[in-house]
Design a protein around this motif. Structure first.
Motif, mmCIF file in Angstrom:
data_model
loop_
_atom_site.group_PDB
_atom_site.id
_atom_site.type_symbol
_atom_site.label_atom_id
_atom_site.label_comp_id
_atom_site.label_asym_id
_atom_site.label_seq_id
_atom_site.Cartn_x
_atom_site.Cartn_y
_atom_site.Cartn_z
ATOM 1 N N GLN A 176 0.814 -0.912 0.122
ATOM 2 C CA GLN A 176 0.121 -0.159 0.035
ATOM 3 C C GLN A 176 0.734 1.084 0.175
ATOM 4 O O GLN A 176 0.226 2.360 -0.310
ATOM 5 C CB GLN A 176 -1.002 -0.041 1.237
ATOM 6 C CG GLN A 176 -0.503 0.225 2.537
ATOM 7 C CD GLN A 176 -0.343 -1.426 3.244
ATOM 8 O OE1 GLN A 176 0.095 -2.559 2.445
ATOM 9 N NE2 GLN A 176 -0.018 -1.373 4.512
ATOM 10 N N THR A 177 2.053 1.209 0.252
ATOM 11 C CA THR A 177 3.035 2.457 0.270
ATOM 12 C C THR A 177 3.634 2.461 -1.001
ATOM 13 O O THR A 177 4.552 3.304 -1.473
ATOM 14 C CB THR A 177 3.935 2.532 1.464
ATOM 15 O OG1 THR A 177 4.924 1.659 1.433
ATOM 16 C CG2 THR A 177 3.137 2.680 2.869
ATOM 17 N N ASN A 178 3.875 1.498 -1.927
ATOM 18 C CA ASN A 178 4.381 1.166 -3.218
ATOM 19 C C ASN A 178 3.830 2.170 -4.179
ATOM 20 O O ASN A 178 2.960 1.641 -5.097
ATOM 21 C CB ASN A 178 4.574 -0.281 -3.477
ATOM 22 C CG ASN A 178 5.442 -1.091 -3.049
ATOM 23 O OD1 ASN A 178 6.298 -0.498 -1.910
ATOM 24 N ND2 ASN A 178 5.355 -2.280 -2.823
ATOM 25 N N VAL A 179 3.772 3.235 -4.324
ATOM 26 C CA VAL A 179 3.099 4.217 -5.353
ATOM 27 C C VAL A 179 3.775 3.837 -6.553
ATOM 28 O O VAL A 179 4.904 3.562 -7.014
ATOM 29 C CB VAL A 179 3.665 5.575 -5.087
ATOM 30 C CG1 VAL A 179 2.978 6.528 -5.771
ATOM 31 C CG2 VAL A 179 3.200 6.021 -3.768
ATOM 32 N N PRO A 180 2.694 3.449 -7.582
ATOM 33 C CA PRO A 180 3.148 3.081 -9.042
ATOM 34 C C PRO A 180 4.167 4.142 -9.462
ATOM 35 O O PRO A 180 3.786 5.411 -9.462
ATOM 36 C CB PRO A 180 1.733 3.186 -9.786
ATOM 37 C CG PRO A 180 0.604 3.040 -8.442
ATOM 38 C CD PRO A 180 1.248 3.816 -7.463
ATOM 39 N N ALA A 181 5.123 3.636 -10.279
ATOM 40 C CA ALA A 181 6.212 4.125 -11.064
ATOM 41 C C ALA A 181 5.334 5.300 -12.039
ATOM 42 O O ALA A 181 4.350 4.691 -12.770
ATOM 43 C CB ALA A 181 7.060 3.204 -11.632
ATOM 44 N N GLY A 182 5.515 6.412 -12.362
ATOM 45 C CA GLY A 182 5.117 7.242 -13.230
ATOM 46 C C GLY A 182 4.021 7.797 -12.902
ATOM 47 O O GLY A 182 3.149 8.520 -13.642
ATOM 48 N N LEU A 183 3.364 7.738 -11.551
ATOM 49 C CA LEU A 183 1.958 8.308 -11.299
ATOM 50 C C LEU A 183 2.367 9.607 -11.106
ATOM 51 O O LEU A 183 2.941 10.281 -10.195
ATOM 52 C CB LEU A 183 1.559 7.823 -9.881
ATOM 53 C CG LEU A 183 0.190 8.324 -9.442
ATOM 54 C CD1 LEU A 183 -0.663 7.978 -10.546
ATOM 55 C CD2 LEU A 183 -0.060 7.271 -8.118
#
Length: 191
Positions: free
Chosen positions: A84-91
Motif C-alpha cells: 500500500q505504500t508502493n506508489v506506482p512508478a510514473g504516477l
C-alpha cells in the motif's frame, strides 16, 4: 496548519510551510518513517534522511500515510504489508489521495482513479469506465468515488453493506468512508 488526517492510531498535520507533522502510535513507521513501536512524534516528518517538504495535502490509511507534493506526485510511508505504500512508478497529475486498511487510491486531474495495495476483497477492482471523478475516499477494505454528476460509485468488500449506495443518490457534493459505513453530503446540506 492547513490540513489534517487521521489513521487508525496516528495523526498527520500539514504545516503552512509544506512540511508534515505526525504523532501517535508508530506502527511500522507511519509516524516517523522508520520502523518502531510505541508512541512517537515527528515535526517535521523525515523520510530517508530528507525532510518531507513541498506537500499540498495529506491522507491516512489505517497504518500508512500518503502525501501529494506540489509537483502532483505521491509519496507514501508506514506499514507496507500488501504494497500500500508502493506508489506506482510514473504516477503524476494527482489531485487527491485516500487510504484504506491496506490499499491506497490516487485521483488524477483527468478524473480517473489509480489504486494499489491489497486486493483481498476487490479493493483494486476499479469499476470499468470510471471517469469524471472529483473525490475519492477509502476505509477498511472498500473505496468510494464521487463523480462530477453527483453520483457515488463504491467497490471492494461489502461485509456490512457499505457498498449499497442509496438508489437515486445523484446530488452528492462530498463523500466519506469509515470502516463499516459510508456517508454522502447532499447538495441540500443533508447526509
Amino acid at each position: 496548519i492547513t490540513a489534517i488526517a487521521a489513521g487508525s492510531e496516528f495523526m498527520l498535520a500539514l504545516r503552512s510551510d509544506g512540511k508534515v507533522a505526525a504523532w501517535g502510535f508508530n506502527v511500522d513507521g507511519d509516524v516517523t518513517g522508520m520502523s518502531g513501536s510505541g508512541t512517537a512524534s515527528a515535526n517535521p516528518v523525515t523520510l530517508g534522511g530528507q525532510v518531507l517538504s513541498n506537500v499540498i495535502t495529506v491522507a491516512c490509511g489505517a497504518v500508512h500515510a500518503l502525501a501529494i507534493k506540489s509537483d502532483h506526485t505521491v509519496i507514501s510511508w508506514g506499514s507496507n504489508y500488501f504494497g500500500q505504500t508502493n506508489v506506482p512508478a510514473g504516477l503524476t497529475d494527482v489531485v487527491g489521495v485516500a487510504g484504506g486498511y491496506y490499499h491506497s487510491l490516487a485521483l488524477k486531474s483527468d478524473g480517473t482513479v489509480v489504486v494499489w495495495g491489497d486486493n483481498s476483497q476487490g479493493q483494486l477492482n476499479v469499476p470499468a469506465g470510471l471517469t469524471d471523478v472529483v473525490q475519492v475516499s477509502a476505509a477498511g477494505f472498500y473505496s468510494l468515488a464521487l463523480k462530477s454528476d453527483g453520483t457515488v460509485v463504491a467497490w471492494g468488500g461489502n461485509g456490512l453493506g457499505q457498498l449499497n449506495v442509496p438508489v437515486g443518490l445523484n446530488d452528492a457534493v462530498q463523500i466519506a468512508a469509515a470502516f463499516g459505513h459510508a456517508l454522502a453530503l447532499k447538495s441540500d446540506g443533508t447526509i
